[in-house]
Structures are given as C-alpha cells and as structure tokens.
Scaffold this active site. Structure first.
Site, mmCIF file in Angstrom:
data_model
loop_
_atom_site.group_PDB
_atom_site.id
_atom_site.type_symbol
_atom_site.label_atom_id
_atom_site.label_comp_id
_atom_site.label_asym_id
_atom_site.label_seq_id
_atom_site.Cartn_x
_atom_site.Cartn_y
_atom_site.Cartn_z
ATOM 1 N N LYS A 177 0.789 -0.968 0.221
ATOM 2 C CA LYS A 177 -0.095 0.149 0.594
ATOM 3 C C LYS A 177 0.466 1.199 -0.249
ATOM 4 O O LYS A 177 2.084 1.172 0.123
ATOM 5 C CB LYS A 177 -1.287 0.032 1.437
ATOM 6 C CG LYS A 177 0.095 0.009 2.303
ATOM 7 C CD LYS A 177 -0.743 -0.224 3.631
ATOM 8 C CE LYS A 177 -0.433 -0.287 5.256
ATOM 9 N NZ LYS A 177 -0.780 -0.485 6.093
ATOM 10 N N TYR A 230 14.332 31.041 7.062
ATOM 11 C CA TYR A 230 13.042 31.791 7.458
ATOM 12 C C TYR A 230 12.981 31.683 9.231
ATOM 13 O O TYR A 230 13.266 30.958 9.791
ATOM 14 C CB TYR A 230 11.564 30.546 6.952
ATOM 15 C CG TYR A 230 11.525 30.936 5.496
ATOM 16 C CD1 TYR A 230 11.424 32.103 4.876
ATOM 17 C CD2 TYR A 230 11.582 29.049 5.095
ATOM 18 C CE1 TYR A 230 11.503 32.554 3.991
ATOM 19 C CE2 TYR A 230 11.232 29.472 3.343
ATOM 20 C CZ TYR A 230 10.867 31.014 2.757
ATOM 21 O OH TYR A 230 10.702 31.506 1.425
ATOM 22 N N ARG A 272 -10.519 0.141 14.966
ATOM 23 C CA ARG A 272 -10.657 0.147 14.207
ATOM 24 C C ARG A 272 -11.629 -0.388 12.705
ATOM 25 O O ARG A 272 -12.288 -0.718 12.527
ATOM 26 C CB ARG A 272 -8.784 0.902 13.586
ATOM 27 C CG ARG A 272 -8.642 1.885 12.660
ATOM 28 C CD ARG A 272 -7.856 1.669 11.814
ATOM 29 N NE ARG A 272 -7.413 0.828 11.369
ATOM 30 C CZ ARG A 272 -5.909 0.503 10.853
ATOM 31 N NH1 ARG A 272 -4.937 1.053 10.805
ATOM 32 N NH2 ARG A 272 -4.960 -0.594 10.722
ATOM 33 N N MET A 320 10.996 25.275 0.811
ATOM 34 C CA MET A 320 9.888 24.032 0.159
ATOM 35 C C MET A 320 10.629 23.125 -0.519
ATOM 36 O O MET A 320 9.932 21.654 -1.023
ATOM 37 C CB MET A 320 8.537 25.171 -0.290
ATOM 38 C CG MET A 320 7.550 23.926 -1.114
ATOM 39 S SD MET A 320 6.453 25.269 -2.383
ATOM 40 C CE MET A 320 5.710 26.163 -0.719
#
Ligand SMILES: *Cc1c(COP(=O)(O)O)cnc(C)c1O
Length: 370
Positions: free
Chosen positions: A35, A265, A133, A313
């Site tokens: 998966k 940043y 679940r 990013m």
C-alpha cells in the site's frame, strides 16, 4: 543520474533479502504489503520483487492500488482491505482481487457485485479484536446470521484481524487479541465455515510474536528493512534487516559564512562557528518533515552535516563544516547507510519511520538497484 537534482534509490536486493530472512524463520506464507506506493518505494517494482523473493500474496489498502497491480500485469493473489461503500466491486471481482469484509454494508455491496458479474467473490472476514478500527465488532452477531443465508454466494478465503500493540513485546495485549480472535474463529467454524488462510501478524507480529504467524504474515515495514519501533524492538541492524530506501540530493551551492549567521525563515537557525553551509535541493514539498530539528541532516562522503534552520519548500541548509571539500553540484545523502537513516529523520521530527518513507513525494524519481 547526474542530471537529477534529487532521487530515491531503492535497493530491491535488500527487499528480497528481508523477505527471505523472515520467510526462513516462519512456516507461514507471506503477503507483501505494498500500500501507499509500497511505503514510498514504488508499487510495481516492489510487488514484482516480493513475488520473486518468496512472497505469495500482495496486500493493498485501496482498490485503486490493486487495479494498478493488475494493469501492470501482476497476476499474484491480491487482497485489498480498505474499501469504503461505493467502491467499484464489480471491477474488483473481474480483476480477481480478494476483498475484505468488515461491515454488513460492505458484505451487501460485495454480494450485489457477485450477482451482477456472475463471479463468486473471494473474501477475507476481518474482525476487530482490540484495534477498534477496522473489522466486525458490534455487527458480529447479525453478520453471522446473515452469513448463514449467503455463505454459498461467497468464497470465504481468509479470516483475519490486525494488532494494535504488537510492537510492544512486553505487553500481553497481542495475546489477548489472539484469544478473542480464536473465540470468533470458533464461532465462524460452528457455522460450518472454515477459511483456508488465517492471518493476524503484521511485521511486529512476525518478528516478536511467533504464536501470531498462523497461515500468513502481512509483512510491511520489515520488508522495507525498517523496524516497527526502534525503541521497543531495536533498530534495523538489531533485527537483521537492511533498509531499502536511500535518498540523494544535489548541493545547489556551498557558501562560507561567519559564526552567528541567521539561517532561513524566521532566522531560526544560527551558525555556531565560521563554516561552510550546503544548500540542499530537497525540501518539505519533497517529503522532508519541516518539523525536523538539527539532529537530522545529510552526509557528504560519510561526514554528517546537520540541518541549520527551518526546512523550506524545495530546499534545506546544512552545516558542512569549515573544512569540507563538498562542491555545488555534488550529491549528498539525505537518507542512507553512510548518513542519517529514516529512523534518524523520524526521531528528529517526532514521528515514525513509516511516515518518513511514505511521504517522500512522487516528484522524486525512484532509481532501482536490482
Ligand atoms: C499496513 C498494514 C500491515 C503491515 O504493517 P507493518 O507494520 O508495516 O508490517 C499489515 N496489515 C494491515 C491490515 C495493514 O494495514
């Protein structure tokens, strides 16, 4: 490869070796869990490698993942276990995909698909034994009653559950789940239903709970060479597993800066010496966790260079040290045996290795070592 600014290297030989090792320690068959693009390693290549290396089944969460396997010509048995109502069960049956039944609603949709297509659905019944679940819990009794009416319209291949705490070897929770599992299996068998394949174990079950092996292991993270939990079960190395994923990225630039330079940043990073910084061409849009602290970074020819400041990013900044020979355009190792591991990145970001590998963006090409 020199034109790529960053890439993922997937060592399929490591995946093969990890499967063979675990197969050699169990009588159970192996379902290779592929998966989420094979935990970020590449669905088709990993699936083919797994089947060639001794896995007899493939497991996906979603039907679309199972369809992708069939579209690529993979003919091995495939089980897809996460199918919300409204999924394309007709196509699933036509593509010979085994389905999980975990609710009455899904049972009815699968039965209807069987009628429409004229194909007897192959199903695995999932029971909820403590994960709270997926799987039957409150609907179990009505399910058994309904099954009496419709069992001849189904091929009941499997009966299974999923562990919540198999990565805690000191907990008896897994044993408790297995006790409840057996009670539910007995109830099913009292209805005259005897599934061929009983399966409960994920990687942690396979590695730490031999009594959970049953007829099949659903092997995920360990196949990729990573530990289900390094704190409770030990590292890849301790477990005898070889991580399959490494990541290389180019240095966009190397620049000399004085001590106390504010980096990135918010000025969140500060150099603690006169040094050379490497600007690495990989950022959070590529899947690096922005939260990672300076315990992670990259390596250049085996020398560790830690993150300085926030990950951007598309890039991040590392401290290569004042004496580095690294040059712009060269590659550094972001994840790899000669540097930081997926586990190092996970602990630097307060997460788990599963989240690191599955989130490496598809915009990074995968290069396969065979
Ligand atoms: C993901 C998954 C697995 C594999 O878990 P690992 O911890 O990666 O081995 C097994 N079974 C199910 C149902 C899963 O969703």
């Amino acid at each position: 490869m020199s034109e790529l600014r960053a890439y993922v290297e997937v060592d399929l030989r490591a995946i093969a070796a990890n499967i063979r090792k675990i197969a050699s320690e169990s009588d159970a068959q192996i379902l290779a869990v592929v998966k989420a693009d094979a935990y970020g390693h590449g669905l088709i290549e990993v699936a083919c490698t797994a089947i060639e290396s001794g896995a007899s089944w493939l497991g996906t969460a979603l039907l679309e993942e199972a369809f992708a396997l069939r579209a690529a010509g993979v003919s091995a048995p495939v089980l897809a276990w996460l199918t919300p109502p409204g999924d394309d069960f007709d196509s699933a049956l036509r593509e010979r995909i085994d389905l999980s039944i975990s609710s009455l609603a899904i049972l009815e949709e699968i039965l209807a698909a069987g009628e429409r297509t004229g194909i007897t659905p192959r199903v695995h019944i999932e029971v909820d034994t403590g994960m709270t679940r997926g799987g039957f819990l409150d609907e179990w009794d009505p399910f058994l009653i309904r099954l009496r009416e419709v069992k001849d319209s189904l091929h009941i291949v499997g009966f299974w559950t999923h562990f919540a705490r198999a990565d805690e070897p000191d907990s008896d929770f897994t044993d408790q789940q297995l006790i409840l599992f057996n009670v539910l299996l007995n109830a099913l068998q009292s209805e005259g239903i005897f599934p061929e394949i009983i399966h409960t174990a994920n990687s942690a079950g396979a590695l730490a709970h031999p009594s959970s092996h049953k007829q099949m292991l659903r092997l995920g993270i360990a196949m990729y060479g990573l530990s289900p939990d390094i704190t409770t079960m030990g590292s890849s190395e301790v477990l005898g597993l070889t991580p399959a994923m490494s990541i290389k990225a180019k240095l966009v630039n190397v620049k000399s800066v004085p001590a106390l330079s504010r980096v990135g940043y918010g000025g969140a990073g500060v150099t603690d010496r006169d040094t050379k910084l490497g600007i690495v061409c990989m950022g959070y849009s590529d899947g690096l966790p922005r939260r990672a602290d300076s315990t992670a970074g990259v390596s250049y020819l085996g020398d560790l260079a830690r993150l300085v400041g926030r990950i951007s990013m598309d890039q991040c900044v590392v401290d290569l040290g004042p004496d580095t020979q690294a040059l712009a355009g060269e590659y550094v190792t972001v994840i790899g045996a000669d540097g930081f591991s997926a586990d190092d990145w996970a602990s630097a970001a307060g997460t788990i290795n599963y989240e690191i590998t599955t989130r490496i963006a598809s915009r990074l090409p995968r290069i396969y070592l065979r």
